[in-house]
Design a protein around this motif. Structure first.
Motif, PDB file in Angstrom:
ATOM      1  N   ILE A 204       3.504  13.335   7.016  1.00 37.70           N
ATOM      2  CA  ILE A 204       4.282  13.007   5.821  1.00 37.70           C
ATOM      3  C   ILE A 204       5.642  13.694   5.907  1.00 37.70           C
ATOM      4  N   PRO A 205       6.736  12.969   5.635  1.00 37.12           N
ATOM      5  CA  PRO A 205       8.054  13.613   5.632  1.00 37.12           C
ATOM      6  C   PRO A 205       8.093  14.816   4.701  1.00 37.12           C
ATOM      7  N   LYS A 206       8.806  15.849   5.125  1.00 36.97           N
ATOM      8  CA  LYS A 206       8.834  17.117   4.382  1.00 36.97           C
ATOM      9  C   LYS A 206       9.459  16.971   3.006  1.00 36.97           C
ATOM     10  N   GLU A 207      10.198  15.882   2.789  1.00 37.76           N
ATOM     11  CA  GLU A 207      10.833  15.676   1.488  1.00 37.76           C
ATOM     12  C   GLU A 207       9.826  15.400   0.374  1.00 37.76           C
ATOM     13  N   PHE A 208       8.618  15.045   0.743  1.00 39.13           N
ATOM     14  CA  PHE A 208       7.589  14.777  -0.267  1.00 39.13           C
ATOM     15  C   PHE A 208       6.750  16.030  -0.493  1.00 39.13           C
ATOM     16  N   ARG A 209       6.687  16.482  -1.743  1.00 36.33           N
ATOM     17  CA  ARG A 209       5.939  17.700  -2.043  1.00 36.33           C
ATOM     18  C   ARG A 209       4.481  17.407  -2.356  1.00 36.33           C
ATOM     19  N   GLN A 210       4.139  16.139  -2.533  1.00 39.15           N
ATOM     20  CA  GLN A 210       2.744  15.772  -2.743  1.00 39.15           C
ATOM     21  C   GLN A 210       2.509  14.393  -2.140  1.00 39.15           C
ATOM     22  N   ALA A 211       1.398  14.249  -1.440  1.00 36.52           N
ATOM     23  CA  ALA A 211       1.049  12.966  -0.833  1.00 36.52           C
ATOM     24  C   ALA A 211      -0.432  12.700  -1.033  1.00 36.52           C
ATOM     25  N   CYS A 212      -0.744  11.596  -1.688  1.00 45.27           N
ATOM     26  CA  CYS A 212      -2.126  11.167  -1.886  1.00 45.27           C
ATOM     27  C   CYS A 212      -2.367   9.932  -1.028  1.00 45.27           C
ATOM     28  N   TYR A 213      -3.558   9.846  -0.440  1.00 43.82           N
ATOM     29  CA  TYR A 213      -3.784   8.795   0.557  1.00 43.82           C
ATOM     30  C   TYR A 213      -5.219   8.294   0.540  1.00 43.82           C
ATOM     31  N   LEU A 227       0.421   7.467  -2.417  1.00 35.91           N
ATOM     32  CA  LEU A 227       1.151   7.866  -3.617  1.00 35.91           C
ATOM     33  C   LEU A 227       1.915   9.129  -3.250  1.00 35.91           C
ATOM     34  N   LEU A 228       3.238   9.101  -3.421  1.00 33.61           N
ATOM     35  CA  LEU A 228       4.095  10.168  -2.919  1.00 33.61           C
ATOM     36  C   LEU A 228       4.993  10.709  -4.034  1.00 33.61           C
ATOM     37  N   GLU A 229       5.069  12.025  -4.116  1.00 36.51           N
ATOM     38  CA  GLU A 229       5.991  12.660  -5.054  1.00 36.51           C
ATOM     39  C   GLU A 229       7.118  13.314  -4.267  1.00 36.51           C
ATOM     40  N   HIS A 230       8.333  12.831  -4.461  1.00 34.01           N
ATOM     41  CA  HIS A 230       9.510  13.368  -3.774  1.00 34.01           C
ATOM     42  C   HIS A 230       9.900  14.704  -4.387  1.00 34.01           C
ATOM     43  N   SER A 231      10.557  15.520  -3.610  1.00 32.07           N
ATOM     44  CA  SER A 231      11.004  16.829  -4.108  1.00 32.07           C
ATOM     45  C   SER A 231      11.984  16.700  -5.266  1.00 32.07           C
ATOM     46  N   ASN A 232      12.616  15.513  -5.401  1.00 31.81           N
ATOM     47  CA  ASN A 232      13.536  15.314  -6.532  1.00 31.81           C
ATOM     48  C   ASN A 232      12.811  14.844  -7.797  1.00 31.81           C
ATOM     49  N   GLY A 233      11.469  14.749  -7.718  1.00 33.38           N
ATOM     50  CA  GLY A 233      10.674  14.372  -8.879  1.00 33.38           C
ATOM     51  C   GLY A 233      10.322  12.901  -8.974  1.00 33.38           C
ATOM     52  N   ILE A 252      -2.385   2.206  15.941  1.00 32.51           N
ATOM     53  CA  ILE A 252      -1.325   3.189  16.207  1.00 32.51           C
ATOM     54  C   ILE A 252       0.037   2.613  15.823  1.00 32.51           C
ATOM     55  N   ARG A 253       0.267   1.368  16.183  1.00 31.19           N
ATOM     56  CA  ARG A 253       1.531   0.729  15.811  1.00 31.19           C
ATOM     57  C   ARG A 253       1.669   0.626  14.302  1.00 31.19           C
ATOM     58  N   PHE A 254       0.571   0.242  13.641  1.00 29.96           N
ATOM     59  CA  PHE A 254       0.603   0.096  12.188  1.00 29.96           C
ATOM     60  C   PHE A 254       0.890   1.437  11.514  1.00 29.96           C
ATOM     61  N   ALA A 255       0.222   2.486  11.982  1.00 29.59           N
ATOM     62  CA  ALA A 255       0.461   3.814  11.413  1.00 29.59           C
ATOM     63  C   ALA A 255       1.916   4.220  11.591  1.00 29.59           C
ATOM     64  N   GLY A 256       2.494   3.861  12.737  1.00 32.07           N
ATOM     65  CA  GLY A 256       3.906   4.161  12.961  1.00 32.07           C
ATOM     66  C   GLY A 256       4.805   3.434  11.987  1.00 32.07           C
ATOM     67  N   LEU A 257       4.466   2.195  11.661  1.00 32.63           N
ATOM     68  CA  LEU A 257       5.252   1.435  10.685  1.00 32.63           C
ATOM     69  C   LEU A 257       5.168   2.077   9.302  1.00 32.63           C
ATOM     70  N   MET A 258       3.988   2.550   8.933  1.00 32.80           N
ATOM     71  CA  MET A 258       3.832   3.205   7.640  1.00 32.80           C
ATOM     72  C   MET A 258       4.594   4.529   7.604  1.00 32.80           C
ATOM     73  N   GLU A 259       4.561   5.264   8.695  1.00 42.20           N
ATOM     74  CA  GLU A 259       5.340   6.505   8.763  1.00 42.20           C
ATOM     75  C   GLU A 259       6.827   6.212   8.581  1.00 42.20           C
ATOM     76  N   ARG A 260       7.304   5.154   9.234  1.00 44.04           N
ATOM     77  CA  ARG A 260       8.721   4.798   9.121  1.00 44.04           C
ATOM     78  C   ARG A 260       9.078   4.391   7.693  1.00 44.04           C
ATOM     79  N   ALA A 261       8.188   3.671   7.025  1.00 41.57           N
ATOM     80  CA  ALA A 261       8.440   3.277   5.639  1.00 41.57           C
ATOM     81  C   ALA A 261       8.597   4.510   4.755  1.00 41.57           C
ATOM     82  N   MET A 262       7.746   5.506   4.984  1.00 45.98           N
ATOM     83  CA  MET A 262       7.841   6.727   4.178  1.00 45.98           C
ATOM     84  C   MET A 262       9.092   7.531   4.518  1.00 45.98           C
ATOM     85  N   GLN A 263       9.505   7.502   5.764  1.00 44.26           N
ATOM     86  CA  GLN A 263      10.746   8.176   6.146  1.00 44.26           C
ATOM     87  C   GLN A 263      11.941   7.552   5.440  1.00 44.26           C
TER      88      GLN A 263
END
Length: 267
Positions: A204-213, A227-233, A252-263
């Motif tokens: 999970i990108p470090k900008e998110f202070r909470q990640a539910c999955y 469900l992601l909570e950004h550090s900006n609220g 693996i490809r699909f997980a990479g796409l999801m990681e990119r979406a969150m980035q």
């Protein structure tokens, strides 16, 4: 967003609705996170998870069952909760959590029932599909006792994924995740969110202070829902499903796409 209104098989992501019904029952004082139930080996499921190897009568709290269901996708924990809460109650909870067509998941299957229909003897899936709901219920009651674990033969090819599964749109799954966020705020209790945050699935990108999955997969199906909570609220919900009736999906490809979406959301 692409095809957000299409109802697709989502694998174990359906367990969000089981958790939701557990939360509802706790809010209504029908149950407590600390209630203890005992495993019934007659209804032990198959992997994923570990509880199918545990002894008959093992005591577990509802919190432990929920945590194992979500973080390890433990199928025996899931089925124990479904049978405790009631299949009809879980089915009804879908609407409360934003599912527009809950009838697609009726009767609401346990994981073991799905395994038996898909991989049991005698082409059970073909006999089940197309029956009226009442006849399906009767058939499920029969296979609960007649079909044994030894007669289940798995295959790595997609099997009845378009008919014997749990179905939801990505929009419905994001609404389900947001239901937990709103419930936590309303009741000042983040227990369910903390359970959903045990296993993140991917980095999970470090900008998110909470990640539910919660995610789910079987041959030909993969879903990942966040469900992601950004550090900006700011809160975000992200869900993706890949479905192929004729072959496997590249997890693996699909997980990479999801990681990119969150980035992209984190930027």
């Amino acid at each position: 967003s692409i095809n957000t209104a299409e109802h697709l098989p989502v694998g174990s992501t359906f367990k969000l609705y089981v958790l939701g019904e557990l939360v509802r029952s706790i809010r209504q004082k029908e149950r407590s996170w600390t209630d203890i139930v005992r495993l019934d080996s007659a209804f032990r499921s198959l992997p994923s998870g570990r509880l199918h190897t545990w002894p008959h009568g093992s005591p577990l709290t509802l919190h432990t069952l929920a945590a194992m269901m979500i973080s390890e996708s433990d199928n025996t924990a899931t089925d124990a909760l479904i049978r405790l809460l009631g299949q009809n109650k879980v089915a009804q909870q879908q609407s409360a959590m934003g599912h527009d067509r809950p009838e697609l998941n009726l009767p609401f299957l346990t994981t073991l029932q799905a395994f038996k229909l898909k991989y049991g003897p005698g082409d059970l899936a073909a006999k089940y599909v197309g029956k009226p709901s009442e006849e399906k219920v009767t058939m499920l009651a029969a296979i609960d006792t007649v079909i044994t674990h030894d007669s289940i033969n798995f295959t790595m090819e997609p099997t009845a994924v378009e008919s014997i599964e749990w179905f939801a749109t990505t929009a419905e799954l994001t609404r389900a995740m947001d239901w937990f966020r709103r419930d936590a705020i309303m009741n000042k209790d983040s227990t369910a969110l903390r359970i959903l945050a045990i296993n993140h699935g991917v980095q999970i990108p470090k900008e998110f202070r909470q990640a539910c999955y919660k995610g789910g997969s079987e041959p030909g199906v993969i879903n990942m829902t966040y469900l992601l909570e950004h550090s900006n609220g700011t809160w975000y919900a992200v869900s993706g499903t890949w479905f192929d009736t004729k072959g496997g999906v590249d997890e693996i490809r699909f997980a990479g796409l999801m990681e990119r979406a969150m980035q992209l959301l984190a930027e």
